[in-house]
Design an enzyme around this catalytic site. Structure first.
Site, PDB file in Angstrom:
ATOM      1  N   ASP A   1       0.823  -1.203   0.000  1.00  0.00           N
ATOM      2  CA  ASP A   1       0.000   0.000   0.000  1.00  0.00           C
ATOM      3  C   ASP A   1       0.861   1.258   0.000  1.00  0.00           C
ATOM      4  O   ASP A   1       0.593   2.214  -0.736  1.00  0.00           O
ATOM      5  CB  ASP A   1      -0.921  -0.020   1.219  1.00  0.00           C
ATOM      6  CG  ASP A   1      -2.206   0.733   0.976  1.00  0.00           C
ATOM      7  OD1 ASP A   1      -2.502   1.022  -0.194  1.00  0.00           O
ATOM      8  OD2 ASP A   1      -2.930   1.031   1.943  1.00  0.00           O
TER       9      ASP A   1
ATOM     10  N   ASP B   1      -9.029  -1.691   2.371  1.00  0.00           N
ATOM     11  CA  ASP B   1      -8.821  -1.119   3.699  1.00  0.00           C
ATOM     12  C   ASP B   1      -9.877  -1.585   4.690  1.00  0.00           C
ATOM     13  O   ASP B   1      -9.771  -1.290   5.881  1.00  0.00           O
ATOM     14  CB  ASP B   1      -8.851   0.409   3.614  1.00  0.00           C
ATOM     15  CG  ASP B   1      -7.747   0.940   2.714  1.00  0.00           C
ATOM     16  OD1 ASP B   1      -6.678   0.326   2.688  1.00  0.00           O
ATOM     17  OD2 ASP B   1      -7.975   1.954   2.029  1.00  0.00           O
TER      18      ASP B   1
END
Length: 470
Positions: A262, A308
């Protein structure tokens, strides 16, 4: 996999800048707060309810609802596969489809030209689409997004139907004709026949499927942000419910790998933000920041990737199942990790609002979701129990598992002697003759038989003595 939290203050739709050729006014503080608060609430719902449903899923016996277990090997490979997929989508959209509309657009080709001094140089030769045919015109971005929309249309209907099914069952009357159905696809015949699809459902599931189809048609025709969020919430809840980590170590490997993934793709490149804005699919939750001004037709969105939600969510669900396995009637680790997720996502939103740049949410979520439960386990002295817990044992309770390795010392000869001593140890006594079995099952009758046998023995002994005297 989209895993970035972003808002329209960056990229092609900047605050106070232009978007689609029109000037977009900056969002109000109330609209921004409403958007961020709504994203936070939408992220918490699938994690909380998905974790609760994961416990019932692990204990269930329905083959169609069996969870998919993620092993440490799967966790190690997942960031690599996700990176390749993300980069492929980026190249697909940016290299083949640099613009959504090619009519009258300028395409840059390259040609060589020799100067007067005899040197060769490569220069750009701009041409229009009318004079230069694009080699993959049939695969325009609109067609690709239409194909993806159809794909997610089917998946979204199934996911939403599975999500609302437990809630809808409460509204059906008791005399509802609930017939059972089974969808079975097999391959081969005879002994070589194997099942490909074996899905069991009933009439109530068909009703839920019909209601979900209405949302699917709405999404397919309008691409409305509410329909997008309904599908996104369904995907997230099903992911948390049906994807199970087999232990805490695997969860740490997965979250650690995606932490690096990420951060790299958000801070190191513009790949993730570009794909998130170009990919027209319900892989993110969105909420308009100008909802108070424009109502349901608002178009200035803040977004949160489903990665997420699902990735920390399956780790939080694992800790809930660990809490239940302790049999202490407390959910300490679940509530701790849930509060850590709220803290991490809130910190992400705060930093994104301050710096006006898309943030990798896992940069803040991973340390919080792993660190807080580990600190609690250290304080309670349960670190060993946490990392030795195996979630797969709930699905296969009769499967033996090794939680620690025994220490082995000494020479081979001494080890062989100790094994022989264990083998020669006391064993469970078993009756050797039928009379013993009879005595165990009928003690009263056996006592009478024993007394009679004693009298017979004494009589035979006295007869023997008389014969000797004669």
């Amino acid at each position: 996999m989209d895993s970035a939290l972003s808002d329209p203050h960056n990229g092609s739709a900047e605050a106070g800048g232009t978007a689609n050729g029109t000037t977009r006014p900056p969002s109000t503080p109330e609209g921004i707060a409403l958007a961020y608060g709504s994203l936070l609430l939408m992220a918490l719902l699938p994690i909380f309810f998905g974790a609760l449903r994961s416990v019932r899923c692990a204990r269930g016996k329905n083959a169609s609802d069996m969870p998919e277990t993620i092993t440490s090997r799967d966790a190690a490979r997942f960031p690599i596969i996700a990176s390749c997929t993300l980069l492929g989508l980026y190249l697909f959209f940016k290299v083949y489809f640099p613009n959504k509309s090619y009519t009258g657009s300028v395409l840059k080709t390259w040609k060589t030209q020799k100067s007067k001094k005899g040197k060769t140089a490569i220069i750009q030769n701009p041409t229009t689409r009318d004079n230069h045919r694009f080699p993959l015109e049939i695969f325009s971005q609109e067609y690709i997004n239409l194909l993806l929309s159809m794909y997610f249309f089917v998946l979204g209907i199934l996911a939403l139907s599975h999500t609302i099914s437990p809630f809808m069952n409460k509204f059906f009357p008791a005399n509802f004709p609930n017939r059972q159905y089974q969808l079975l696809f097999t391959q081969g015949s005879g002994e070589n026949k194997e099942e490909i699809i074996n899905y069991e459902f009933d009439a109530k599931d068909l009703v839920c499927l019909g209601l979900s189809s209405i949302v699917g048609v709405w999404y397919l025709l309008r691409k409305h942000w509410i329909a997008n969020n309904l599908f996104g919430l369904a995907f997230s809840l099903n992911g948390v419910e049906l994807l199970h980590l087999n232990n805490v170590s695997t969860g740490c490997i997965l979250l650690g790998g995606l932490f690096i993934y990420d951060v790299f793709w958000v801070f190191g490149t513009n790949v993730m933000v570009t794909v998130a804005k170009s990919f027209e699919a319900p892989i993110k939750l969105v909420f308009p920041q100008d909802l108070l001004e424009k109502g349901l037709e608002a178009d200035n969105f803040a977004m949160l990737g489903l990665g997420d939600i699902v990735i920390p969510g399956i780790f939080i669900a694992l800790l809930l199942r660990f809490d239940i396995s302790l049999k202490k009637n407390t959910h300490t680790y679940f509530y701790t990790s849930f509060a850590a997720y709220i803290f991490g996502l809130g910190l992400t939103i705060f930093i994104m609002h301050i710096f006006k740049h898309a943030q990798p949410a896992l940069l803040y979520l991973v340390p919080a979701c792993i660190g807080f439960p580990v600190l609690v386990a250290l304080a309670k002295g349960e670190v060993t129990e946490m990392f030795s817990y195996e979630s797969s044992a709930e699905i296969l309770p009769h499967t033996p598992r090794l939680t620690h390795f025994p220490t082995v010392s000494g020479s081979p000869a001494s080890l062989a002697d100790s094994m022989q001593q264990k083998l020669a140890g006391p064993r469970r006594r078993r009756p050797q003759n039928p009379s013993a079995i009879y005595e165990e099952s009928n003690p009263k009758d056996a006592a009478a038989v024993t007394e009679g046998s004693k009298e017979g023995t004494e009589a035979s002994a006295s007869k023997g003595l008389e014969k000797k005297e004669k």
